[in-house]
Motif scaffolding. Structure first.
Motif, PDB file in Angstrom:
ATOM      1  N   ASN A  90       0.829  -1.211   0.000  1.00  0.00           N
ATOM      2  CA  ASN A  90       0.000   0.000   0.000  1.00  0.00           C
ATOM      3  C   ASN A  90       0.862   1.258   0.000  1.00  0.00           C
ATOM      4  O   ASN A  90       0.532   2.246  -0.661  1.00  0.00           O
ATOM      5  N   LYS A  91       1.964   1.218   0.726  1.00  0.00           N
ATOM      6  CA  LYS A  91       2.890   2.351   0.735  1.00  0.00           C
ATOM      7  C   LYS A  91       3.463   2.559  -0.670  1.00  0.00           C
ATOM      8  O   LYS A  91       3.567   3.688  -1.153  1.00  0.00           O
ATOM      9  N   ALA A  92       3.809   1.476  -1.347  1.00  0.00           N
ATOM     10  CA  ALA A  92       4.341   1.562  -2.707  1.00  0.00           C
ATOM     11  C   ALA A  92       3.311   2.168  -3.654  1.00  0.00           C
ATOM     12  O   ALA A  92       3.640   3.010  -4.493  1.00  0.00           O
ATOM     13  N   ILE A  93       2.065   1.759  -3.522  1.00  0.00           N
ATOM     14  CA  ILE A  93       0.999   2.287  -4.378  1.00  0.00           C
ATOM     15  C   ILE A  93       0.830   3.783  -4.137  1.00  0.00           C
ATOM     16  O   ILE A  93       0.701   4.571  -5.084  1.00  0.00           O
ATOM     17  N   GLN A  94       0.858   4.199  -2.885  1.00  0.00           N
ATOM     18  CA  GLN A  94       0.729   5.619  -2.558  1.00  0.00           C
ATOM     19  C   GLN A  94       1.894   6.414  -3.137  1.00  0.00           C
ATOM     20  O   GLN A  94       1.710   7.489  -3.710  1.00  0.00           O
ATOM     21  N   LEU A  95       3.097   5.899  -3.013  1.00  0.00           N
ATOM     22  CA  LEU A  95       4.268   6.602  -3.533  1.00  0.00           C
ATOM     23  C   LEU A  95       4.261   6.651  -5.053  1.00  0.00           C
ATOM     24  O   LEU A  95       4.710   7.629  -5.648  1.00  0.00           O
ATOM     25  N   LYS A  96       3.708   5.624  -5.679  1.00  0.00           N
ATOM     26  CA  LYS A  96       3.571   5.647  -7.145  1.00  0.00           C
ATOM     27  C   LYS A  96       2.653   6.792  -7.554  1.00  0.00           C
ATOM     28  O   LYS A  96       2.949   7.531  -8.492  1.00  0.00           O
ATOM     29  N   LYS A  97       1.566   6.974  -6.822  1.00  0.00           N
ATOM     30  CA  LYS A  97       0.637   8.078  -7.109  1.00  0.00           C
ATOM     31  C   LYS A  97       1.343   9.420  -6.942  1.00  0.00           C
ATOM     32  O   LYS A  97       1.177  10.329  -7.772  1.00  0.00           O
ATOM     33  N   GLU A  98       2.150   9.555  -5.890  1.00  0.00           N
ATOM     34  CA  GLU A  98       2.892  10.799  -5.677  1.00  0.00           C
ATOM     35  C   GLU A  98       3.902  11.030  -6.790  1.00  0.00           C
ATOM     36  O   GLU A  98       4.081  12.160  -7.238  1.00  0.00           O
ATOM     37  N   LYS A 103       4.949  14.516 -11.719  1.00  0.00           N
ATOM     38  CA  LYS A 103       5.345  14.631 -13.119  1.00  0.00           C
ATOM     39  C   LYS A 103       4.437  15.572 -13.893  1.00  0.00           C
ATOM     40  O   LYS A 103       4.788  16.023 -14.960  1.00  0.00           O
ATOM     41  N   GLU A 104       3.241  15.820 -13.368  1.00  0.00           N
ATOM     42  CA  GLU A 104       2.254  16.642 -14.094  1.00  0.00           C
ATOM     43  C   GLU A 104       2.597  18.113 -14.037  1.00  0.00           C
ATOM     44  O   GLU A 104       3.267  18.625 -13.244  1.00  0.00           O
TER      45      GLU A 104
END
Length: 104
Positions: A90-98, A103-104
């Motif tokens: 879950n931490k990895a998924i959150q960091l992927k979103k960040e 990048k935007e």
């Protein structure tokens, strides 16, 4: 490429030999078209787990592919249980979103 300092902090927490083993697997990932599932496993939500073992200890680092490049995201950890802890995924998924939001 590493996102923020998560991976660097993790590598600095390892012994030289342990870090060398993690980098060995990273080099395989960069240079080989196909890597054995002993070293890389797809988890979910575009998150992959890099797997390294040294001296009976098991190490994991989460990463993604972004435009064909490996992005070593974060939360590497020393694995102590048979299954990858859900909180680490879950931490990895959150960091992927960040990462993508930045990048935007």
């Amino acid at each position: 490429m590493a996102f923020r300092t998560y991976f660097i902090d993790f590598i600095h927490s390892l012994s030289e030999a342990e870090a060398r083993k993690v980098f060995y697997v990273i080099d395989m990932l960069k240079t080989q078209e196909r890597v054995n599932t002993k070293f890389v496993k797809y988890l979910r939500d575009e998150i992959y787990e890099l797997r390294a073992e040294h001296g009976g200890n098991i190490f994991r680092v989460f990463f993604i592919f972004d435009a064909g490049n490996v992005v070593l995201l974060f939360n590497g950890f020393k694995k102590k249980t048979q299954k990858t802890p859900e909180k680490e995924i879950n931490k990895a998924i959150q960091l992927k979103k960040e990462y993508y939001a930045g990048k935007e």
